[in-house]
Design a protein around this motif. Structure first.
Motif, PDB file in Angstrom:
ATOM      1  N   ARG A 458     -14.888  -0.246  -0.017  1.00 13.53           N
ATOM      2  CA  ARG A 458     -15.901   0.276   1.018  1.00 13.53           C
ATOM      3  C   ARG A 458     -15.217   0.066   2.327  1.00 13.53           C
ATOM      4  O   ARG A 458     -15.417   0.776   3.249  1.00 13.53           O
ATOM      5  CB  ARG A 458     -16.902  -0.512   0.694  1.00 13.53           C
ATOM      6  N   TYR A 459     -14.596  -1.116   2.539  1.00 15.43           N
ATOM      7  CA  TYR A 459     -14.039  -1.632   3.680  1.00 15.43           C
ATOM      8  C   TYR A 459     -12.545  -1.428   3.890  1.00 15.43           C
ATOM      9  O   TYR A 459     -11.759  -1.982   4.781  1.00 15.43           O
ATOM     10  CB  TYR A 459     -14.473  -2.873   3.916  1.00 15.43           C
ATOM     11  N   GLY A 460     -11.846  -0.430   2.921  1.00 14.63           N
ATOM     12  CA  GLY A 460     -10.760  -0.149   2.923  1.00 14.63           C
ATOM     13  C   GLY A 460      -9.627  -1.506   3.135  1.00 14.63           C
ATOM     14  O   GLY A 460      -8.676  -1.385   4.036  1.00 14.63           O
ATOM     15  N   ALA A 461     -10.153  -2.238   2.378  1.00 13.72           N
ATOM     16  CA  ALA A 461      -8.874  -3.556   2.186  1.00 13.72           C
ATOM     17  C   ALA A 461      -7.533  -3.094   1.822  1.00 13.72           C
ATOM     18  O   ALA A 461      -7.378  -2.220   1.109  1.00 13.72           O
ATOM     19  CB  ALA A 461      -9.520  -4.464   1.055  1.00 13.72           C
ATOM     20  N   ARG A 462      -6.733  -3.800   2.478  1.00 11.62           N
ATOM     21  CA  ARG A 462      -5.174  -3.501   2.166  1.00 11.62           C
ATOM     22  C   ARG A 462      -4.590  -4.640   1.249  1.00 11.62           C
ATOM     23  O   ARG A 462      -4.972  -5.955   1.321  1.00 11.62           O
ATOM     24  CB  ARG A 462      -4.368  -3.522   3.356  1.00 11.62           C
ATOM     25  N   LEU A 463      -3.665  -4.229   0.308  1.00 16.22           N
ATOM     26  CA  LEU A 463      -3.028  -5.017  -0.724  1.00 16.22           C
ATOM     27  C   LEU A 463      -2.127  -6.046   0.089  1.00 16.22           C
ATOM     28  O   LEU A 463      -1.174  -5.512   0.914  1.00 16.22           O
ATOM     29  CB  LEU A 463      -2.380  -4.510  -1.824  1.00 16.22           C
ATOM     30  N   ALA A 464      -2.007  -7.258   0.003  1.00 15.07           N
ATOM     31  CA  ALA A 464      -1.159  -8.182   0.696  1.00 15.07           C
ATOM     32  C   ALA A 464       0.221  -7.972   0.212  1.00 15.07           C
ATOM     33  O   ALA A 464       1.169  -8.218   0.877  1.00 15.07           O
ATOM     34  CB  ALA A 464      -1.627  -9.501   0.619  1.00 15.07           C
ATOM     35  N   ASP A 465       0.309  -7.652  -1.000  1.00 16.21           N
ATOM     36  CA  ASP A 465       1.757  -7.587  -1.564  1.00 16.21           C
ATOM     37  C   ASP A 465       2.183  -6.293  -1.423  1.00 16.21           C
ATOM     38  O   ASP A 465       3.612  -6.043  -1.322  1.00 16.21           O
ATOM     39  CB  ASP A 465       1.879  -7.998  -3.072  1.00 16.21           C
ATOM     40  N   THR A 466       1.762  -5.314  -1.270  1.00 14.54           N
ATOM     41  CA  THR A 466       2.434  -3.955  -1.116  1.00 14.54           C
ATOM     42  C   THR A 466       2.036  -3.151   0.020  1.00 14.54           C
ATOM     43  O   THR A 466       2.645  -1.924   0.363  1.00 14.54           O
ATOM     44  CB  THR A 466       1.793  -2.746  -2.462  1.00 14.54           C
ATOM     45  N   GLY A 467       0.849  -3.543   0.740  1.00 15.36           N
ATOM     46  CA  GLY A 467       0.345  -2.997   1.687  1.00 15.36           C
ATOM     47  C   GLY A 467      -0.467  -1.588   1.786  1.00 15.36           C
ATOM     48  O   GLY A 467      -0.813  -0.957   2.600  1.00 15.36           O
ATOM     49  N   GLU A 468      -0.607  -1.348   0.442  1.00 16.24           N
ATOM     50  CA  GLU A 468      -1.522  -0.087   0.241  1.00 16.24           C
ATOM     51  C   GLU A 468      -3.027  -0.303   0.738  1.00 16.24           C
ATOM     52  O   GLU A 468      -3.421  -1.609   0.374  1.00 16.24           O
ATOM     53  CB  GLU A 468      -1.231   0.271  -1.240  1.00 16.24           C
ATOM     54  N   THR A 469      -3.708   0.640   0.886  1.00  9.09           N
ATOM     55  CA  THR A 469      -5.320   0.581   0.848  1.00  9.09           C
ATOM     56  C   THR A 469      -5.825   0.691  -0.296  1.00  9.09           C
ATOM     57  O   THR A 469      -5.518   1.773  -0.807  1.00  9.09           O
ATOM     58  CB  THR A 469      -5.692   1.679   2.149  1.00  9.09           C
ATOM     59  N   ILE A 470      -6.764   0.064  -0.421  1.00  8.98           N
ATOM     60  CA  ILE A 470      -7.608   0.303  -1.773  1.00  8.98           C
ATOM     61  C   ILE A 470      -8.315   1.587  -1.717  1.00  8.98           C
ATOM     62  O   ILE A 470      -9.460   1.274  -0.942  1.00  8.98           O
ATOM     63  CB  ILE A 470      -8.119  -1.158  -2.181  1.00  8.98           C
ATOM     64  N   THR A 471      -8.315   2.419  -2.426  1.00 12.02           N
ATOM     65  CA  THR A 471      -9.028   3.787  -2.223  1.00 12.02           C
ATOM     66  C   THR A 471      -9.794   3.859  -3.513  1.00 12.02           C
ATOM     67  O   THR A 471      -9.276   3.452  -4.621  1.00 12.02           O
ATOM     68  CB  THR A 471      -8.256   5.064  -1.791  1.00 12.02           C
ATOM     69  N   PRO A 472     -10.670   4.822  -3.623  1.00 12.94           N
ATOM     70  CA  PRO A 472     -11.315   5.159  -5.015  1.00 12.94           C
ATOM     71  C   PRO A 472     -10.011   5.549  -5.941  1.00 12.94           C
ATOM     72  O   PRO A 472     -10.029   5.427  -6.990  1.00 12.94           O
ATOM     73  CB  PRO A 472     -12.116   6.270  -4.675  1.00 12.94           C
ATOM     74  N   GLU A 473      -9.250   6.454  -5.471  1.00 15.39           N
ATOM     75  CA  GLU A 473      -7.973   6.978  -6.027  1.00 15.39           C
ATOM     76  C   GLU A 473      -6.978   5.886  -6.738  1.00 15.39           C
ATOM     77  O   GLU A 473      -6.706   6.116  -7.583  1.00 15.39           O
ATOM     78  CB  GLU A 473      -7.171   8.113  -5.426  1.00 15.39           C
ATOM     79  N   TYR A 474      -6.915   4.861  -5.810  1.00 11.60           N
ATOM     80  CA  TYR A 474      -6.166   3.736  -6.218  1.00 11.60           C
ATOM     81  C   TYR A 474      -6.698   2.975  -7.546  1.00 11.60           C
ATOM     82  O   TYR A 474      -6.108   2.795  -8.523  1.00 11.60           O
ATOM     83  CB  TYR A 474      -5.693   2.674  -5.109  1.00 11.60           C
ATOM     84  N   VAL A 475      -8.077   2.864  -7.340  1.00 13.43           N
ATOM     85  CA  VAL A 475      -8.727   2.050  -8.496  1.00 13.43           C
ATOM     86  C   VAL A 475      -8.757   3.031  -9.679  1.00 13.43           C
ATOM     87  O   VAL A 475      -8.566   2.670 -10.943  1.00 13.43           O
ATOM     88  CB  VAL A 475     -10.273   2.128  -7.939  1.00 13.43           C
ATOM     89  N   ASP A 476      -8.942   4.473  -9.676  1.00 16.96           N
ATOM     90  CA  ASP A 476      -8.894   5.365 -10.780  1.00 16.96           C
ATOM     91  C   ASP A 476      -7.361   5.243 -11.639  1.00 16.96           C
ATOM     92  O   ASP A 476      -7.572   5.239 -12.878  1.00 16.96           O
ATOM     93  CB  ASP A 476      -8.851   7.014 -10.140  1.00 16.96           C
ATOM     94  N   ARG A 477      -6.314   5.052 -10.748  1.00 18.63           N
ATOM     95  CA  ARG A 477      -5.084   4.851 -11.267  1.00 18.63           C
ATOM     96  C   ARG A 477      -5.015   3.684 -12.134  1.00 18.63           C
ATOM     97  O   ARG A 477      -4.703   3.759 -13.342  1.00 18.63           O
ATOM     98  CB  ARG A 477      -3.959   4.968 -10.346  1.00 18.63           C
ATOM     99  N   VAL A 478      -5.539   2.617 -11.548  1.00 19.76           N
ATOM    100  CA  VAL A 478      -5.411   1.404 -12.351  1.00 19.76           C
ATOM    101  C   VAL A 478      -6.394   1.308 -13.547  1.00 19.76           C
ATOM    102  O   VAL A 478      -6.069   1.010 -14.663  1.00 19.76           O
ATOM    103  CB  VAL A 478      -6.090   0.227 -11.358  1.00 19.76           C
TER     104      VAL A 478
END
Length: 539
Positions: A458-478
């Protein structure tokens, strides 16, 4: 058998015959007709309270009850028989093997959980009632797999945890409306066992979960009085320990005790659900984003404030301030990992007893000796009511201080997805608690994972280790990568598909669902043969 009462299930017919007797159904109907309208109004009030929080109105201690908090004269009821010393309590579901092992664990009490450690299939709910009834009467001994399970002479004191006010029991309708799951669980245990428990030197004792307002505690007190009157039992025989596991309830601890004061046996730090509620109730507040679940410890500012206030409140009113659950369980075949896990338990229990808690929770019998040794060393009497914690000053801002040290990482997302999927998949398969990565996961820990994933997206958090933004699509892949690996045992491929779809949908919603157990209950009800018309929420 009873006018206006219908059973919408073909499951557990033997248990139905033993537990859902004509007289018990009359009692259920009487409770429903007396209290259902109040329950529904309180649930509407929760929705209104959430809208106020979403609009920016801050949480605070209720001004209309300041006189209750300021009055030093009132105290709660003395401990019920067997509840004077609760230094170690074991918790777990109500299956027959667990009931015997928990009662024999050497702990002071056993909280038999119809809620977060239980999957509410109708068979589980009814068989659980049978098991507790048999345990109380010392008729639970059985053999399985060549092993004998026999209750010892002096087992732990039994406490039953009902489901929360928000949940329905759709397999039982009264006057064409689903029953409250809370009243269903409470009533069957009370009706069949209250007098037997008193005869054996104990009493009908309960853990009361998920409350968000002192008026919800008043409703429980009214239910207790009605029920005691219904069977001719003296008022004040029932005891209820309230789990402070929602953020709003933390601002109303004294009021909750006041409402239940003739029946209260204390408060409990329901730490995992409390973290879940902290995120959910502050869903519109971007400043409330929390790091990986492993970093949200009891030393986090909002958790530390809540614990200190709970202990002070309970001891001021002369009732037990119970500690919470360490999620660690013994690690088999890995001495080093097991020792690391048990050290975490030791540190946690030492922190609790030194803070002034009167007891603690464990999830596995093998941990009892660790917890017992620590409390025996530092708590010489049956409780610590004398530790008044008058030094404690907790302001409203302290209870919502979300400045937690930690990071949001790809491994945090991974473990969150695994916990949410594994637990939800097992829950749909009838299993309400599962070991995962050396932790015991139940509904509360799965809920933290679910709402954290939603919050980070919801708030577009960024991963500290990779710099990626956590999006719905990112969660889908996981989810797509983790789901197939979790299939097996209590988790079927079909149920994994259901919960994977559910989790993907959750991170895309404006607001997360209130409870996954409410969202997914329709699947269990359908499997039990319950028509869809009696289910308020079918996924």
């Amino acid at each position: 058998m009873v006018a206006g009462v219908q059973i919408h299930s073909k499951e557990a017919q033997q248990a139905q015959a033993e537990i859902l007797t004509e007289d018990a159904l009359k009692f259920l109907a009487a409770l429903h007709r007396t209290f259902e309208s109040t329950r529904q109004s309180l649930l509407v009030a929760r929705e209104a309270a959430q809208l106020r929080l979403d609009s920016g109105v801050p949480l605070d201690f209720p001004p209309e009850t300041a006189h209750i908090r300021a009055d030093p004269s009132w105290q709660c009821a003395p401990p019920g028989p067997g509840l004077e010393d609760r230094r170690v309590e074991i918790t777990g579901p109500t299956d027959r093997k667990m009931v015997v092992n928990a009662l024999n664990s050497g702990t002071k009490t056993f909280m038999a959980d119809f809620e977060d450690a239980n999957s509410p299939t109708f068979a589980n709910m009814l068989n659980g009632q049978v098991n507790l009834r048999d345990a109380i009467r010392r008729q639970i001994d059985f053999e399985s797999g060549g092993k004998s399970y026999k209750l010892k002479e002096k087992p732990a004191v039994l406490i039953a945890r009902t489901r929360g006010w928000h949940l329905d029991e759709p397999r039982i309708t009264v006057d064409n409306a689903p029953m409250s799951a809370s009243l269903f669980d409470f009533a069957l245990y009370f009706y069949h066992n209250a007098w037997e428990l008193v005869k054996r030197g104990s009493g009908p004792y309960y853990y009361l979960p998920k409350m968000e307002h002192y008026l919800e505690a008043r409703l429980w007190n009214d239910v207790f009085n009605f029920s005691q009157s219904y069977i001719g039992m003296p008022f004040g025989t029932i005891r209820g320990t309230v789990l402070i596991e929602t953020l709003p309830a933390a601002f109303q601890m004294e009021e909750i005790l006041f409402e239940l004061r003739t029946h209260s046996s204390g408060l409990n730090c329901g730490r995992w659900d409390y973290i879940f509620s902290f995120i959910k109730r502050r869903r519109a507040d971007k400043s409330a984003i929390l790091p990986d679940r492993k970093d949200v410890t009891m030393e986090s500012p909002f958790m530390d404030a809540y614990v200190r206030l709970l202990i002070q409140t309970c001891h001021k009113r002369r009732v037990a301030a119970m500690g919470g659950m360490s999620a660690q369980i013994p690690v088999k075949n890995d001495v080093q990992a097991n020792e690391a896990a048990m050290n975490k338990v030791r540190v946690d229990k030492l922190r609790e007893v030194k803070a002034g808690h009167d007891g603690t929770w464990i999830a596995h019998p093998a941990i009892n000796q660790i917890a017992m040794d620590i409390f025996n060393e530092y708590m010489l009497g049956p409780h610590q009511y004398h530790i008044r914690r008058e030094d404690v000053r907790v302001a409203a801002a302290d209870l919502v201080n979300s400045k937690v040290t930690g990071q949001i990482t790809s491994s945090g997302v991974q473990s969150g997805v695994e916990a949410a999927l594994a637990y939800s998949g097992a829950w749909l398969g009838g299993n309400g608690c599962i070991p995962l990565n050396h932790l015991m996961e139940d509904a509360a820990t799965a809920e933290i994972s679910r709402v954290q994933l939603w919050q980070w997206v919801r708030y577009g958090a960024r991963l500290a280790d990779t710099g990626e933004t956590i999006t719905p699509e990112y969660v889908d892949r996981v989810v797509d990568a983790a789901g197939p690996k979790l299939v097996g045992g209590p988790i079927s491929e079909k149920n994994m598909e259901i919960v994977s779809k559910y989790l993907k949908a959750q991170v895309r919603k404006e607001w997360p669902g209130e409870f996954l157990t409410s969202d997914l209950m329709g699947h269990l009800a359908v499997a039990d043969g319950c028509p869809a018309q009696w289910q308020r929420s079918v996924l």
